[in-house]
Design a protein around this motif. Sequence first.
Motif, PDB file in Angstrom:
ATOM      1  N   THR A   1      42.077 -11.267  29.399  1.00 51.31           N
ATOM      2  CA  THR A   1      42.284 -12.658  29.030  1.00 51.31           C
ATOM      3  C   THR A   1      43.659 -12.862  28.383  1.00 51.31           C
ATOM      4  O   THR A   1      43.895 -13.876  27.733  1.00 51.31           O
ATOM      5  CB  THR A   1      41.179 -13.126  28.061  1.00 51.31           C
ATOM      6  N   GLY A   2      44.532 -11.866  28.535  1.00 51.54           N
ATOM      7  CA  GLY A   2      45.910 -12.041  28.076  1.00 51.54           C
ATOM      8  C   GLY A   2      46.110 -11.829  26.583  1.00 51.54           C
ATOM      9  O   GLY A   2      47.149 -12.201  26.042  1.00 51.54           O
ATOM     10  N   GLN A   3      45.134 -11.232  25.919  1.00 53.72           N
ATOM     11  CA  GLN A   3      45.331 -10.953  24.484  1.00 53.72           C
ATOM     12  C   GLN A   3      45.940  -9.558  24.317  1.00 53.72           C
ATOM     13  O   GLN A   3      45.772  -8.693  25.172  1.00 53.72           O
ATOM     14  CB  GLN A   3      43.996 -11.033  23.724  1.00 53.72           C
ATOM     15  N   PHE A   4      46.624  -9.346  23.207  1.00 60.31           N
ATOM     16  CA  PHE A   4      47.103  -8.000  22.905  1.00 60.31           C
ATOM     17  C   PHE A   4      45.895  -7.090  22.743  1.00 60.31           C
ATOM     18  O   PHE A   4      44.948  -7.433  22.040  1.00 60.31           O
ATOM     19  CB  PHE A   4      47.898  -7.993  21.593  1.00 60.31           C
ATOM     20  N   ASN A   5      45.969  -5.959  23.401  1.00 61.83           N
ATOM     21  CA  ASN A   5      44.841  -5.038  23.347  1.00 61.83           C
ATOM     22  C   ASN A   5      45.185  -3.908  22.394  1.00 61.83           C
ATOM     23  O   ASN A   5      45.443  -2.786  22.807  1.00 61.83           O
ATOM     24  CB  ASN A   5      44.579  -4.512  24.765  1.00 61.83           C
ATOM     25  N   TYR A   6      45.217  -4.228  21.106  1.00 60.78           N
ATOM     26  CA  TYR A   6      45.572  -3.198  20.131  1.00 60.78           C
ATOM     27  C   TYR A   6      44.377  -2.293  19.923  1.00 60.78           C
ATOM     28  O   TYR A   6      43.282  -2.753  19.613  1.00 60.78           O
ATOM     29  CB  TYR A   6      46.011  -3.819  18.799  1.00 60.78           C
ATOM     30  N   SER A   7      44.579  -1.034  20.089  1.00 61.40           N
ATOM     31  CA  SER A   7      43.444  -0.129  20.053  1.00 61.40           C
ATOM     32  C   SER A   7      43.553   0.842  18.892  1.00 61.40           C
ATOM     33  O   SER A   7      44.624   1.311  18.546  1.00 61.40           O
ATOM     34  CB  SER A   7      43.397   0.625  21.389  1.00 61.40           C
ATOM     35  N   ASN A   8      42.412   1.088  18.301  1.00 62.58           N
ATOM     36  CA  ASN A   8      42.340   2.038  17.200  1.00 62.58           C
ATOM     37  C   ASN A   8      41.864   3.404  17.651  1.00 62.58           C
ATOM     38  O   ASN A   8      41.442   4.191  16.829  1.00 62.58           O
ATOM     39  CB  ASN A   8      41.308   1.545  16.177  1.00 62.58           C
ATOM     40  N   SER A   9      41.889   3.629  18.948  1.00 64.58           N
ATOM     41  CA  SER A   9      41.288   4.868  19.436  1.00 64.58           C
ATOM     42  C   SER A   9      42.049   6.072  18.885  1.00 64.58           C
ATOM     43  O   SER A   9      43.197   5.963  18.463  1.00 64.58           O
ATOM     44  CB  SER A   9      41.336   4.893  20.959  1.00 64.58           C
ATOM     45  N   MET A  10      41.410   7.185  18.923  1.00 66.39           N
ATOM     46  CA  MET A  10      42.039   8.384  18.401  1.00 66.39           C
ATOM     47  C   MET A  10      43.303   8.687  19.196  1.00 66.39           C
ATOM     48  O   MET A  10      44.307   9.128  18.648  1.00 66.39           O
ATOM     49  CB  MET A  10      41.081   9.552  18.497  1.00 66.39           C
ATOM     50  N   MET A  11      43.217   8.376  20.508  1.00 62.13           N
ATOM     51  CA  MET A  11      44.362   8.583  21.370  1.00 62.13           C
ATOM     52  C   MET A  11      45.578   7.782  20.899  1.00 62.13           C
ATOM     53  O   MET A  11      46.678   8.315  20.785  1.00 62.13           O
ATOM     54  CB  MET A  11      43.929   8.101  22.765  1.00 62.13           C
ATOM     55  N   SER A  12      45.349   6.495  20.593  1.00 66.60           N
ATOM     56  CA  SER A  12      46.514   5.702  20.192  1.00 66.60           C
ATOM     57  C   SER A  12      46.965   6.051  18.785  1.00 66.60           C
ATOM     58  O   SER A  12      48.114   5.807  18.422  1.00 66.60           O
ATOM     59  CB  SER A  12      46.305   4.193  20.369  1.00 66.60           C
ATOM     60  N   MET A  13      46.094   6.627  17.987  1.00 71.77           N
ATOM     61  CA  MET A  13      46.541   7.151  16.687  1.00 71.77           C
ATOM     62  C   MET A  13      47.425   8.375  16.888  1.00 71.77           C
ATOM     63  O   MET A  13      48.498   8.500  16.296  1.00 71.77           O
ATOM     64  CB  MET A  13      45.332   7.576  15.847  1.00 71.77           C
ATOM     65  N   MET A  14      46.964   9.257  17.739  1.00 71.19           N
ATOM     66  CA  MET A  14      47.669  10.517  17.973  1.00 71.19           C
ATOM     67  C   MET A  14      49.092  10.315  18.470  1.00 71.19           C
ATOM     68  O   MET A  14      50.039  10.868  17.923  1.00 71.19           O
ATOM     69  CB  MET A  14      46.935  11.331  19.052  1.00 71.19           C
ATOM     70  N   HIS A  15      49.203   9.547  19.560  1.00 71.83           N
ATOM     71  CA  HIS A  15      50.518   9.381  20.185  1.00 71.83           C
ATOM     72  C   HIS A  15      51.229   8.134  19.691  1.00 71.83           C
ATOM     73  O   HIS A  15      52.379   7.922  20.023  1.00 71.83           O
ATOM     74  CB  HIS A  15      50.363   9.259  21.700  1.00 71.83           C
ATOM     75  N   GLY A  16      50.514   7.296  18.949  1.00 67.82           N
ATOM     76  CA  GLY A  16      51.029   5.973  18.622  1.00 67.82           C
ATOM     77  C   GLY A  16      50.671   5.056  19.769  1.00 67.82           C
ATOM     78  O   GLY A  16      50.465   5.493  20.909  1.00 67.82           O
TER      79      GLY A  16
END
Length: 496
Positions: free
Chosen positions: A199-214
């Motif tokens: 729906t065109g929103q920013f998909n900011y994720s808190n997943s461990m993956m996005s924590m690890m690599h940014g």
Amino acid sequence: MLSRRRFIATSVIAAGGAASALAYYKGSSYPKTVSSNAPLKMPPLIDATRDLEFQLLAKAGTTNFFANQATHTLGFNQSYLGPVIRVKNGSLRPHVQNSLSWPVSTHWHGLVVPGEHDGGPHTAINSGSSWQPEMQIAQDPCTAFFHTHIHGRTARDVYAGLAGVIHVIDGKDEQRGLPNDYGNDDLTIVLQDREFTDTGQFNYSNSMMSMMHGMTGDQILINGQLGATAVVPKSVVRLRFVNASNARIYRLFSSDDRPMHLIATDGGFLKKPAAISKLILSPGERAEVLMDFSNGIETTLLSSGDPNEGMAGMFGRALTSFEDVTGFRNFQVLPFSIDDRKSAKIFSIPSDIGGEEPQLHTAKIDRTRRFSLDMGMGSGMMSGRMGNQFSINGEPFDMGKINERVKRSVVERWVISTNMLAHPFHIHGTLFQVIQEGNRQPSPENSGWKDTVLVNDEVELLVRFDHIANDDNPYMYHCHLLEHEDAGMMGQFTVS
Ligand code: C2O
Ligand code: CU
Ligand code: CU
């Protein structure tokens, strides 16, 4: 003999097993090419060189990155991102207001000001409040950056848009032979990558993956625009790059191998332009380059893949060089088209621009401090829980703890190291000199004044602080992968 890094990679595999190692593989955010002919717009310019006063209002809004979808965003004075503020040396008087329902701050990343004016996590502007520091700057012309810096939510709020650009000028670009016509032959290029929902929103994720690599994304925004083309005159053009991405490291190059002439790093001009074929720019870093379009030939700016992504980020670096790892998965950053009706002024690359390059190596070195950027691949991480593993010298950030106390006006050697991933290390309140990267001399990108440097193994800096930062308003040093910073890869220090 096993290198230190290979030893770590090997022991991680041994401890976690191949299955959990694979869990760190990130393959989804390879940027797409979006084509449109929309001309690239510049951020609105606030020219504050006359009275040195400017207003910023942190606010929420919606932005149409896609024609028929409104994305919820944050910005300063506008719905997404902020203006370019043009200032000169003297007594700056920003007036920052916060209309959001949570605290923000405005950290002047690249301005060398005392701790109380620095806008870091201790200088929160609460909801409905404002902040009016009066701060003296006396520094060389440069492209600086500003962004919110509230501990624990910097990454999320910058991702949503709370960042902008500052140009420090001295009115002498004509003498230097440099383009300086804002938006015509002097372009500001704010690089960001984002991930969107359906729906065109920013998909900011808190997943461990996005924590690890940014947090990285599969869509490239330039000045908050998707798929724009920079329209330039048939002349030499100045590009002021600001990497305002949360975590993406770019390795920029042009599709026809046209050289980029590096003229400035974070803190100011080089003495002479350095012709480079690629420019590595990590989050928080800025660089100014000249590109020559006077032959009338168009080109496209591309980037290689992020060295921290994929298996390469975790283990590959143990086995290959940075160049090998980044040399695949190229993507489009910004196409250029030429409009010969645009006013053209500069037709050659100046041979000397007269920047004062750092000479701290000629000074006496007072002491050495070591900082290791730690990701603690402990049992917590392997079992999928994120704890306090992000730290510097094993200590996660604590607002109540001063990690270092530095003496004013002495030169210190800071040695920064990492044994997993590449991290952009940033220091507040100073500009520093890089003297060694691994066992090599600094690359052209790191040969001028810096405030952020990509640490891919070990980097040695010489640093001096000329302003005071007291216990109530200490300076920060941190990883500028914003997810790492928020998770604790930050420390604070006083200068007295
Ligand atoms: Cu641009 Cu402490 O950050
Ligand atoms: Cu900063
Ligand atoms: Cu980091």
